[in-house]
Design a protein around this motif. Structure first.
Motif, PDB file in Angstrom:
ATOM      1  N   PHE A 225       0.953  -1.233  -0.295  1.00 57.03           N
ATOM      2  CA  PHE A 225       0.156   0.107   0.178  1.00 57.03           C
ATOM      3  C   PHE A 225       0.947   0.989  -0.298  1.00 57.03           C
ATOM      4  O   PHE A 225       0.490   1.889  -0.452  1.00 57.03           O
ATOM      5  N   LEU A 226       1.997   1.594   0.866  1.00 55.55           N
ATOM      6  CA  LEU A 226       2.510   2.345   0.603  1.00 55.55           C
ATOM      7  C   LEU A 226       3.558   2.529  -0.572  1.00 55.55           C
ATOM      8  O   LEU A 226       4.204   3.406  -0.895  1.00 55.55           O
ATOM      9  N   GLN A 227       3.885   1.743  -0.967  1.00 53.93           N
ATOM     10  CA  GLN A 227       4.421   1.305  -2.528  1.00 53.93           C
ATOM     11  C   GLN A 227       3.743   1.996  -3.534  1.00 53.93           C
ATOM     12  O   GLN A 227       3.797   2.814  -4.535  1.00 53.93           O
ATOM     13  N   PHE A 228       2.883   1.932  -3.562  1.00 51.84           N
ATOM     14  CA  PHE A 228       1.777   2.102  -4.612  1.00 51.84           C
ATOM     15  C   PHE A 228       0.538   2.894  -4.576  1.00 51.84           C
ATOM     16  O   PHE A 228      -0.197   3.580  -5.971  1.00 51.84           O
ATOM     17  N   SER A 229       0.043   3.281  -3.092  1.00 53.58           N
ATOM     18  CA  SER A 229      -1.392   4.329  -2.801  1.00 53.58           C
ATOM     19  C   SER A 229      -0.548   5.779  -3.591  1.00 53.58           C
ATOM     20  O   SER A 229       0.102   6.744  -2.767  1.00 53.58           O
ATOM     21  N   PRO A 230      -1.445   5.919  -4.355  1.00 55.10           N
ATOM     22  CA  PRO A 230      -0.980   7.834  -4.892  1.00 55.10           C
ATOM     23  C   PRO A 230      -1.781   9.203  -3.987  1.00 55.10           C
ATOM     24  O   PRO A 230      -0.991  10.027  -3.986  1.00 55.10           O
ATOM     25  N   ARG A 231      -2.155   8.599  -3.091  1.00 55.99           N
ATOM     26  CA  ARG A 231      -2.462   9.579  -1.824  1.00 55.99           C
ATOM     27  C   ARG A 231      -2.348   9.656  -0.350  1.00 55.99           C
ATOM     28  O   ARG A 231      -1.881   8.290  -0.028  1.00 55.99           O
ATOM     29  N   ARG A 232      -0.917  10.344  -1.495  1.00 56.60           N
ATOM     30  CA  ARG A 232      -0.235  10.748   0.150  1.00 56.60           C
ATOM     31  C   ARG A 232      -1.200  10.775   2.042  1.00 56.60           C
ATOM     32  O   ARG A 232      -0.122  10.713   2.458  1.00 56.60           O
ATOM     33  N   ASP A 233      -2.490  11.466   1.896  1.00 54.02           N
ATOM     34  CA  ASP A 233      -2.383  11.557   3.415  1.00 54.02           C
ATOM     35  C   ASP A 233      -2.907   9.972   4.007  1.00 54.02           C
ATOM     36  O   ASP A 233      -2.915   9.878   5.446  1.00 54.02           O
ATOM     37  N   LEU A 234      -3.383   9.359   2.915  1.00 55.51           N
ATOM     38  CA  LEU A 234      -3.500   7.674   3.386  1.00 55.51           C
ATOM     39  C   LEU A 234      -2.057   6.592   3.886  1.00 55.51           C
ATOM     40  O   LEU A 234      -1.807   6.476   4.976  1.00 55.51           O
ATOM     41  N   ARG A 235      -1.207   7.424   3.052  1.00 54.97           N
ATOM     42  CA  ARG A 235       0.058   6.629   2.991  1.00 54.97           C
ATOM     43  C   ARG A 235       0.447   7.154   4.453  1.00 54.97           C
ATOM     44  O   ARG A 235       1.243   6.286   5.317  1.00 54.97           O
ATOM     45  N   GLU A 236       0.581   8.883   4.393  1.00 53.79           N
ATOM     46  CA  GLU A 236       0.620   9.047   6.528  1.00 53.79           C
ATOM     47  C   GLU A 236      -0.314   8.197   7.040  1.00 53.79           C
ATOM     48  O   GLU A 236       0.686   7.841   8.391  1.00 53.79           O
ATOM     49  N   LYS A 237      -1.306   8.588   7.052  1.00 53.52           N
ATOM     50  CA  LYS A 237      -2.079   7.488   8.230  1.00 53.52           C
ATOM     51  C   LYS A 237      -1.926   6.279   8.776  1.00 53.52           C
ATOM     52  O   LYS A 237      -1.413   5.573   9.189  1.00 53.52           O
ATOM     53  N   ALA A 238      -2.020   5.288   7.471  1.00 51.66           N
ATOM     54  CA  ALA A 238      -0.652   4.034   7.457  1.00 51.66           C
ATOM     55  C   ALA A 238       0.466   3.546   7.969  1.00 51.66           C
ATOM     56  O   ALA A 238       1.138   3.227   9.045  1.00 51.66           O
ATOM     57  N   PHE A 239       1.399   5.066   7.379  1.00 51.57           N
ATOM     58  CA  PHE A 239       2.613   4.920   8.176  1.00 51.57           C
ATOM     59  C   PHE A 239       3.203   5.161   9.341  1.00 51.57           C
ATOM     60  O   PHE A 239       3.288   4.180   9.704  1.00 51.57           O
ATOM     61  N   ARG A 240       1.948   6.192  10.199  1.00 48.44           N
ATOM     62  CA  ARG A 240       1.940   6.993  11.636  1.00 48.44           C
ATOM     63  C   ARG A 240       1.694   5.066  12.052  1.00 48.44           C
ATOM     64  O   ARG A 240       2.029   5.516  13.400  1.00 48.44           O
TER      65      ARG A 240
END
Length: 673
Positions: A225-240
């Motif tokens: 998901f972190l590799q492919f999602s263009p949604r930076r807001d969702l990547r940040e939420k998931a990563f945090r």
């Protein structure tokens, strides 16, 4: 005696009868087996005959058979298929096991017999392996505090008991954090994601009873998901959420647990006369002492950081081209690294993944083992602890060698990561036993009727854990205490990391990397791209690992920090940790280090072993054949079959003729100057 854990098993090759075992069986079987083991130890200690290797050391090797069986079954299911009942049992068992161990190590008559044998060792006519087992037994008692007396002995018991409780609590807190966090995705949130990521999210949602796709903290789902999602807001939420495991406040917060563990370890080392826990822990390892570990990690850190910083600068330019201002962040790295990989190597994970079917990668691991060591794998129809599990009988020249059990798919009841364990270790004395080995992974489970597809990292993990399994399955020693993976911590990763190399042998990928839909082999141009990109993003991978290893080492060096998080920050600042990279395992979710003593002060072990595995595979390359029979025979004879029956350095030198330097590792990672 109706308890299935305490009766003889008439199952194929002695595989535990999981279909007859319930959670209610564990506690009574555990109590009976504990008492039985103490009784056996008492008989050995009180034996009126003078101490001999047979009536003391070999007798100890044979004691505790029932307890081993109960615990091997219990911990297999508790780690891979947890539930509230099993978690409660873990909390109950941990301090009792610590107290049980303390009783044995505090048995003065038993220690006197062992010490007597150690003093007379040169007159006993022992074989090399018997001498090794005597040495390890005596050393184990001394390091456990058997020579302590009075208040010091009592304090050591209390420390061990408390550490056992804290380790269990740390693990269960982490499991709960991982199981409870879910990020639902709307259909619009799926835009830009490859089909395999969407399928994984839908499958995860179905497994959790959610109405729609979700992202969980399972590595096999969150990383793509972190590799492919263009949604930076969702990547940040998931990563945090991923980075915050064990540090969310409340009952599952592990920060205070880590601080108490470090303080108790320091006190334990002090009672035994060591300046700190790192010196205590590293004494029996190949490294021997902390400065040698620092030297290795520093040698690797400098070129790795330089490579990562250069990569980060390129990715920041890519961000700016996308109209994103500000610095590259940790939740951006994998996304832009994937874009950069496609740009540099024309390699797309979504294009690659259909060629990495789980079933074909299993076949590849088995086929390599057959070519190297003559092993055959036949499916075994036996009840196991979860429907996802499967088993094979392992034979050579028609002779039974082992049973391999595999549990590949992620689920909320399974702790994260991948591991290899044994439900039974190989031994010839005092009773002959063949191993039952377990490989556990956390791959994304596909929707019903679809093949499981792996990332390249997943495929490497499968080969890695299978390498550990080979170490167990090919073990050929007299005593279980030195069988298989019972070796120095910084040697144990050699067979596993070495086996990863066979995944990258071109003829292996050419044969087994076939498309999930068409069955066609991976095209040569794609195969060439995969191999050319083998070291892609290696600066990042090395930095996140070495940072974790250095933090682990420094947390255990000198006085225990009252605030481990402050110490972590201090270490990272001191080495110049890049802002866009975080530790692979931050302190609150560093289960390798805080779930038990296994890798405490020892996370560096993967890299120490990698120095050897890079050099060891060069032996095959020098022979001109990745499957060279003579080299494979030496590998089995000196390493895979010998377990811990000799010092690790002697075993490696027997195989290679010398110890390697760090150059092969840097070359293998593409970090050499």
């Amino acid at each position: 005696m109706s308890n299935p854990l305490l009766t003889s098993w008439d199952t194929p090759h002695g595989v535990p009868p999981f279909d007859r075992i319930s959670d209610e069986d564990f506690a009574p079987a555990f109590e009976i087996a504990l008492a039985e083991h103490l009784k056996e130890i008492g008989h050995i200690a009180e034996n009126p005959e003078p101490a001999s290797f047979a009536n003391t050391i070999e007798a100890m090797e044979g004691a505790g058979e029932s307890l081993d069986r109960v615990l091997s079954v219990f911990f297999s299911v508790a780690g891979a298929d947890s539930n509230e009942a099993r978690q409660a049992l873990q909390r109950d068992f941990s301090p009792k096991l610590a107290a049980h161990s303390s009783k044995i190590y505090a048995n003065e008559r038993l220690f006197a017999r062992i010490s007597d044998l150690w003093e007379r060792r040169d007159t006993l006519g022992l074989s090399d392996e018997e001498m090794r087992v005597l040495y390890l037994t005596h050393r184990g008692f001394v390091r456990a505090g058997a020579a302590l007396e009075g208040e010091q002995a009592e304090r050591m018991k209390a420390i061990k008991s408390r550490l056992a409780v804290l380790g269990t609590q740390f693990t269960q807190n982490l499991l709960k954090d991982e199981a409870e966090w879910v990020m639902p995705l709307e259909e619009a949130d799926l835009e830009g994601l490859p089909a395999f990521v969407v399928d994984g999210a839908r499958s995860a949602g179905d497994a959790l009873g959610k109405d729609g796709p979700v992202v969980t903290l399972s590595r096999s789902l969150i990383v793509p998901f972190l590799q492919f999602s263009p949604r930076r807001d969702l990547r940040e939420k998931a990563f945090r959420a991923w980075a915050a495991r064990g540090a969310n406040g409340g009952e599952t917060d592990n920060r205070d647990i880590a601080a108490e563990v470090l303080a108790l370890r320091e006190e334990r080392a002090g009672l035994l006369g060591y300046e700190d826990f790192a010196h205590f822990k590293l004494e029996p390892e190949m490294a021997g002492e902390p400065d040698r570990v620092r030297e290795l990690l520093t040698q690797v850190w400098t070129p790795a950081r330089a490579a990562a910083m250069a990569d980060a600068a390129e990715m920041e330019e890519m961000m700016r081209a996308d109209g994103v201002n500000g610095p590259l962040q940790a939740w951006d790295w994998r996304y832009y690294a994937e874009k950069r990989r496609k740009k540099l190597h024309d390699l797309d994970e979504a294009e690659l993944k259909p060629y990495l079917q789980l079933e074909r990668m299993i076949e590849a691991a088995f086929a390599c083992a057959k070519r190297l060591f003559g092993l055959e794998f036949a499916p075994l129809d036996v009840p196991l602890y979860h429907p996802d599990c499967r088993a094979w009988e392992v034979t050579r020249d028609g002779r039974h060698l082992a049973v391999l059990v595999a549990d590949y798919f992620a689920r909320s009841s399974k702790r994260s990561g991948a591991w290899c364990s044994a439900m039974r270790m190989q031994a010839k004395r005092p009773v002959e036993k063949t191993p039952i080995v377990v490989n556990v992974c956390n791959f994304a489970k596909p929707p019903e009727g679809q093949p499981a597809l792996l990332s390249y990292d997943d495929a490497r993990t499968l080969f890695h854990e299978f390498g550990h399994a080979l170490h167990q399955m090919l073990s050929d020693v007299e005593f279980g205490s030195v069988a298989g993976t019972s070796v120095a911590r910084d040697f144990v990763e050699l067979p596993s990391q070495l086996y990863e190399h066979w995944l990258e042998v071109p003829e292996v990928l050419a044969e087994f990397a076939t498309h999930a839909e068409t069955g066609e082999p991976m095209p040569k141009d794609l195969l060439d791209k995969v191999l050319a990109a083998a070291n892609f993003d290696m600066g990042f991978q090395t930095v996140e690992y070495v940072a974790s290893a250095l933090v682990d080492l420094e947390l255990h060096s000198g006085a225990a920090p009252a605030d481990p998080m402050a110490k972590q920050a201090e270490v990272l600042a001191g080495i110049g940790m890049p802002e866009a990279i975080v530790m692979r395992h931050a302190t609150p979710h560093f289960a390798h280090v805080f779930a038990g003593d296994g890798y405490s002060s020892g996370y560096y072990s993967y890299m120490w072993s990698e120095v050897m595995d890079a050099d060891a595979f060069e032996a095959f390359e020098e022979a001109g054949d990745a499957f060279d029979p003579a080299t494979a025979k030496r590998l089995e004879a000196f390493i895979l079959s010998r377990g811990g029956s000799d010092e690790a350095q002697a075993l490696y030198e027997g195989f290679r003729g010398r110890m390697p330097g760090v150059e092969a590792l840097l070359k293998g990672r593409g970090l050499a100057a």
